[in-house]
Design a protein around this motif. Structure first.
Motif, PDB file in Angstrom:
ATOM      1  N   GLN A   1      34.111 -25.619  26.648  1.00  0.00           N
ATOM      2  CA  GLN A   1      33.059 -26.395  27.299  1.00  0.00           C
ATOM      3  C   GLN A   1      31.899 -26.674  26.347  1.00  0.00           C
ATOM      4  O   GLN A   1      31.399 -27.806  26.261  1.00  0.00           O
ATOM      5  N   LEU A   2      31.487 -25.653  25.600  1.00  0.00           N
ATOM      6  CA  LEU A   2      30.342 -25.804  24.701  1.00  0.00           C
ATOM      7  C   LEU A   2      30.675 -26.705  23.513  1.00  0.00           C
ATOM      8  O   LEU A   2      29.846 -27.523  23.094  1.00  0.00           O
ATOM      9  N   ILE A   3      31.875 -26.574  22.961  1.00  0.00           N
ATOM     10  CA  ILE A   3      32.251 -27.423  21.822  1.00  0.00           C
ATOM     11  C   ILE A   3      32.434 -28.869  22.281  1.00  0.00           C
ATOM     12  O   ILE A   3      32.017 -29.812  21.589  1.00  0.00           O
ATOM     13  N   ALA A   4      33.028 -29.069  23.458  1.00  0.00           N
ATOM     14  CA  ALA A   4      33.176 -30.430  23.986  1.00  0.00           C
ATOM     15  C   ALA A   4      31.819 -31.076  24.237  1.00  0.00           C
ATOM     16  O   ALA A   4      31.624 -32.269  23.951  1.00  0.00           O
ATOM     17  N   ALA A   5      30.875 -30.304  24.748  1.00  0.00           N
ATOM     18  CA  ALA A   5      29.529 -30.833  24.985  1.00  0.00           C
ATOM     19  C   ALA A   5      28.870 -31.236  23.664  1.00  0.00           C
ATOM     20  O   ALA A   5      28.196 -32.274  23.583  1.00  0.00           O
TER      21      ALA A   5
END
Length: 475
Positions: free
Chosen positions: A260-264
């Motif tokens: 989730q954090l890398i995609a964001a």
């Protein structure tokens, strides 16, 4: 000495006829002529090269003397041994880490360098049946067969990633998808983020594009988002390459929160990311109950510039050379142009066969998982029984054991094992930067009937290698 580099460069040097010095000299001359070794490039010291190859120092001394007499190299006290400025040469090329230049003889050798399914008689019959309607048109489809693109778009949507058929491009295997993306988005000198260790084919592609590679270490749960974000903010990369699910070679699975954090970050900064999905189908869940694998990275940011790459090579058969990529709208134009200019479209018969096969995707996944799970468990049992000093974690999916050897010279061992009829790939060659030379990547895609023989050879090679490390000199 860069042991992984010279391991790749000199792989298979014993295969030629003649004395050991003549075989080694032939291999070095070949690389000088091909441009893999350029004028004034240093060659390893005699003792270091003899240790890597498992031969006496006299073999290397004789080799270097012969090459010097022929004008291929120069030897000077204080400056070492180097490729001569007058040696024949061509335009420089990379020394590929991808082990594709070997021609093993199946009856005498066992190859652990490649990880692809082997064809059974049942597979061959199924391929023949699937080819029944494979020769029905003569059109160009630069982005792939429309029905196949629509089927793959449906599959992505069913698994939580919104996808339109026009976002799916059919490629000649996953490797072409990776190469197209890197070649389109990277310019010489650009920084590129990669897991370390990671897939050697991607390393070669990024190096060929002239990128400056930045490694993000892989831990027990893949890369940590803190490490990824720190590297991204420090080096300002133009492209990243990640395998969140059953990472190659470690088999790790990236947690949902990290995804989730890398995609964001990819969404907010417009950082293009290649998400390698080629092993996503190989989950070792029992029966119909799969392990809880998080959704794809791109699912957390469907509009981010994340390119998903898939293939039939690991699920069914690499010989079809059918892969695909899900292309986000931000990158659609340049990647569509690159794909069209590359080949005007892949083999239509292969795509028709792939279409027929993928219409029964749940069965393909089930059968492949059953086969690979059996092979994984058998290989793990044999290693633990016969080589208890070797250590590894049993992966929940994928097709590799990432094995740690009790030595700092695993690259040396790969050359020694070749004398026992084994082709092995040193784990250090999968490092983006220097990786400790402790590891081997052992795929469990070898025919299970041959695994007992393979481990017996590993055991014998390891026993004699330990004797050599203890001081025995080998001619």
């Amino acid at each position: 000495m860069d042991s992984p580099h010279w391991t790749a460069l000199l792989s298979g040097w014993r295969d030629a006829p003649g004395t050991l010095p003549s075989r080694l000299a032939l291999k070095l001359r070949t690389h000088i002529q091909a441009g893999r070794l350029s004028s004034d490039d240093p060659l390893p010291a005699e003792r270091a090269l003899s240790a890597l190859l498992g031969v006496s120092r006299s073999v290397v001394v004789t080799t270097y003397d012969d090459l010097a007499a022929g004008g291929w190299i120069t030897r000077r006290r204080g400056s070492g041994t180097r490729v001569a400025a007058t040696a024949p040469r061509r335009q420089g090329v990379l020394t590929l880490r991808t082990p594709l230049n070997q021609t093993p003889t199946p009856d005498r050798e066992l190859d652990f360098t490649h990880a692809v399914p082997y064809l059974t008689p049942a597979h061959r019959q199924e391929l023949v049946a699937a080819a029944r309607d494979a020769f029905q048109e003569s059109l160009y489809h630069p982005l792939g067969l429309p029905d196949l693109r629509a089927l793959l778009a449906d599959t992505y949507r069913a698994e939580g990633l919104p996808t339109r058929p026009e976002q799916v491009f059919i490629t000649t295997g996953a490797q072409q998808a990776i190469s197209l993306t890197a070649g389109t988005l990277l310019q010489r000198g650009d920084a590129a983020l990669m897991e370390t260790p990671t897939y050697f084919g991607a390393i070669d592609v990024f190096r060929a594009a002239g990128a400056s590679l930045v490694g993000v270490p892989v831990g027990p749960h893949g890369v940590r988002h803190e490490d990824f974000l720190t590297a991204a903010r420090t080096h300002h990369p133009r492209l990243a390459f990640l395998t969140p699910t059953f990472q190659n070679p470690t088999g790790t699975v990236m947690p949902a929160r990290t995804r989730q954090l890398i995609a964001a970050h990819a969404h907010d900064t417009a950082l293009p990311v290649i998400e390698d999905d080629t092993l996503i189908d190989l989950d070792f869940g029992d029966g119909d109950g799969r392990h809880v694998v998080p959704p794809r990275l791109a699912t957390y940011a469907p509009d981010a510039p994340i390119v998903n790459v898939g293939s039939l090579s690991k699920l069914y058969w690499a010989g079809l050379r059918v892969g695909w990529m899900r292309v986000p709208d931000l990158l659609h134009g340049p990647l569509m142009q690159a794909k069209t200019l590359t080949d005007f479209g892949g083999s239509l018969p292969a795509q028709h066969i792939a279409l027929r096969l993928l219409q029964d995707l749940p069965r393909l996944r089930r059968e492949r998982r059953e086969h690979v799970t059996h092979a994984r468990d058998l290989l793990a049992h044999l290693l633990r029984t016969h080589l208890p000093g070797w250590s590894f974690d049993l992966p929940d999916g994928g097709q590799f054991l990432w094995v740690r050897l009790p030595t700092e010279h695993a690259s040396h061992f790969t050359h020694h094992a070749a004398r026992h009829g084994l082709r092995l790939f040193p784990g250090a060659s999968m490092g983006v930067q220097t990786l400790p030379d402790h590891y081997l990547r052992l795929p469990f895609t070898v025919d299970p009937a041959r695994l007992p023989d393979a481990v017996a050879r590993l055991q014998a090679a390891w026993a004699s290698f330990q004797m050599r490390e203890g001081g025995e000199r080998l001619a």
